[in-house]
Design a protein around this motif. Structure first.
Motif, PDB file in Angstrom:
ATOM      1  N   GLY A 184       0.838  -4.250   0.954  1.00 48.97           N
ATOM      2  CA  GLY A 184       2.143  -4.092   0.315  1.00 48.97           C
ATOM      3  C   GLY A 184       2.391  -5.157  -0.734  1.00 48.97           C
ATOM      4  O   GLY A 184       2.925  -4.871  -1.821  1.00 48.97           O
ATOM      5  N   GLY A 187       0.434  -4.343  -3.791  1.00 52.09           N
ATOM      6  CA  GLY A 187       1.107  -3.297  -4.546  1.00 52.09           C
ATOM      7  C   GLY A 187       2.219  -3.857  -5.408  1.00 52.09           C
ATOM      8  O   GLY A 187       2.374  -3.486  -6.585  1.00 52.09           O
ATOM      9  N   VAL A 207       3.433   0.817   5.246  1.00 53.05           N
ATOM     10  CA  VAL A 207       2.981   0.163   4.008  1.00 53.05           C
ATOM     11  C   VAL A 207       4.120   0.102   3.002  1.00 53.05           C
ATOM     12  O   VAL A 207       4.313  -0.920   2.324  1.00 53.05           O
ATOM     13  CB  VAL A 207       1.746   0.868   3.425  1.00 53.05           C
ATOM     14  N   GLY A 208       4.889   1.176   2.871  1.00 54.67           N
ATOM     15  CA  GLY A 208       6.026   1.150   1.964  1.00 54.67           C
ATOM     16  C   GLY A 208       7.052   0.109   2.346  1.00 54.67           C
ATOM     17  O   GLY A 208       7.588  -0.611   1.486  1.00 54.67           O
ATOM     18  N   THR A 211       5.701  -3.196   1.499  1.00 57.15           N
ATOM     19  CA  THR A 211       5.794  -3.368   0.052  1.00 57.15           C
ATOM     20  C   THR A 211       7.200  -3.788  -0.347  1.00 57.15           C
ATOM     21  O   THR A 211       7.387  -4.701  -1.169  1.00 57.15           O
ATOM     22  CB  THR A 211       5.421  -2.064  -0.663  1.00 57.15           C
ATOM     23  N   ALA A 270       3.206   4.069  -2.273  1.00 58.35           N
ATOM     24  CA  ALA A 270       2.782   3.788  -0.905  1.00 58.35           C
ATOM     25  C   ALA A 270       2.692   5.089  -0.102  1.00 58.35           C
ATOM     26  O   ALA A 270       2.846   5.093   1.115  1.00 58.35           O
ATOM     27  CB  ALA A 270       3.750   2.814  -0.231  1.00 58.35           C
ATOM     28  N   GLY A 309      -1.327   3.255  -2.046  1.00 60.53           N
ATOM     29  CA  GLY A 309      -1.480   4.506  -1.308  1.00 60.53           C
ATOM     30  C   GLY A 309      -2.901   5.035  -1.420  1.00 60.53           C
ATOM     31  O   GLY A 309      -3.536   4.924  -2.467  1.00 60.53           O
TER      32      GLY A 309
END
Length: 406
Positions: A184, A187, A207-208, A211, A270, A309
């Motif tokens: 994350g 990203g 993961v989002g 992030t 993500a 992603g």
């Protein structure tokens, strides 16, 4: 030692706890193991007794049958462990150390590793650059959703925690260092998030959420998270994010209501290759280029898009023949016309994990809380996979050896 238990992929939608071999310092034949790796000696490795090992969205892609993963593959690339044995070539890591394992397997010796590109090491996967534990087409290194796991190039790969008691106290945060927190953060960094940035994160899975927390750590003025899942959007709001439900319409329209303009400085994908269309309600149809095209529309000219992603070259469940080979209908002309920058691929975990460890140890971030980390026994992994697949706003942390109750 002679026994081990692990989580294995048993077919679309199914994982099981299996009895398997205790690791040795030599790679053996098995599901997904590249023939060129069979018999490879690992005197530079250690055997870990697993402290925590997490269920990842990337694992879920395989379990859904959306990759070419073979049956009986032992899963798991997010690993924290205690060193119980070390090979004769290991010099600096010692038995008893509590360590984080980057999900990227890297040698530390090739030209890519020497410049920090550990996600595309040239020496650990005979098929292609880059490798990971328990993952399809990644060389066949056995996964870490197990009681014990082998880690090669230990002096290079392992991040040792400075204090055992402190590490075990904060292990629910530290377990995120193996993948989702650095991923994350990568990203956000590659999207050029900085102090005062407006940021859009597509996807409110673990993961989002990691992030979004990373963007906050980097000083973003506002972080907006988009998803179809209201429970996961609620989790994003729990630590100060704005949210939009993309089932209700295009992100740019909702962003304008939040920010006064239909664009952001930085955007991060993500979601990956199982994206669904926007504006089609909660049951929108799969449209794998949706997020990429959307981010090109909403990122300000001259901005950057981070793409942690996952995208694959083999997807037997894809919506069309092109997507089965990883070929998507992207509006690349939009990105070119706006002079956008794109960064794809595996996060080079070692580029970030020590700094993020220090942020955790000194209470600058609560990543476990942000992703709603929940510990479950190894035996409950099938339930964890099923609930995660159903959209639970939870990061499941497996506890194979009871460290979390000790």
């Amino acid at each position: 030692m002679s026994g081990n238990r692990a989580i294995a992929y048993k077919g679309s939608g199914t994982v099981e706890v299996i009895d398997t071999e205790y690791p040795t310092f030599e790679l053996k034949d098995g599901p997904g193991v590249n023939p060129a790796n069979v018999g490879r000696k690992v005197p530079h490795g250690v055997i870990l007794k697993t402290v925590t090992t997490n269920i990842c969205g990337s694992d879920q892609h395989m379990v859904r049958g959306r990759t070419t993963a073979p049956l009986d593959l032992v899963l798991g690339h997010e690993i924290t462990g205690e060193v119980v044995e070390k090979g004769p070539d290991v010099e600096f890591i010692t038995v008893g150390d509590i360590v984080s394992v980057p999900f990227n397997i890297s040698c530390g010796r090739c030209r890519n590793c020497k410049v920090g590109k550990t996600g595309i090491c040239l020496n650990v996967n005979p098929d292609r650059p880059g490798s990971a534990y328990g993952y399809v087409d990644m060389g066949g290194w056995v996964g870490g959703q197990a009681e014990y796991v082998l880690v090669p190039y230990a002096d290079w790969n392992l991040l040792r925690f400075p204090d055992r008691d402190q590490a075990l106290e904060k292990v629910m945060d530290l377990t995120m260092l193996s993948d989702i927190f650095p991923t994350g953060f990568h990203g956000a960094v590659t999207a050029r998030v900085t102090v005062g940035s407006t940021v859009y994160v597509a996807g409110a899975g673990p993961v989002g959420l990691a992030t979004a927390a990373s963007a906050q750590l980097l000083g973003a003025a506002v972080v907006v998270v988009g998803d179809l899942n209201e429970q996961r959007l609620g989790q994003a709001r729990s630590f100060g994010c704005e949210t939009i439900n993309v089932a209700n319409g295009a992100p740019e329209d909702q962003l304008e209501q939040l920010l006064g303009v239909p664009e952001v400085d930085a955007a991060i994908d993500a979601v990956g290759f199982e994206a669904r269309g926007h504006g089609g309600g909660a049951k929108a149809q799969e449209a794998p280029a949706t997020v990429l095209n959307s981010l090109m529309e909403i990122t300000a000219a001259g901005g950057a898009i981070g793409i942690p992603g996952l995208y694959v070259t083999g997807d037997p469940g894809a919506v069309d023949e092109a997507a089965k080979a990883g070929s998507l209908s992207m509006s690349f002309g939009t990105g070119w016309a706006k002079s956008l920058s794109f960064t794809t691929g595996q996060c080079p975990v070692m580029k970030y994990n020590r700094q993020l460890m220090m942020a955790i140890l000194h209470d600058k971030v609560q990543i476990a809380k942000a992703v709603n980390a929940t510990a479950i026994p190894l035996e409950d992994a099938p339930r964890g996979y099923a609930e995660f697949d159903a959209g639970a706003a939870t990061k499941y942390v497996l506890n194979p050896n009871g460290y979390l109750t000790a």
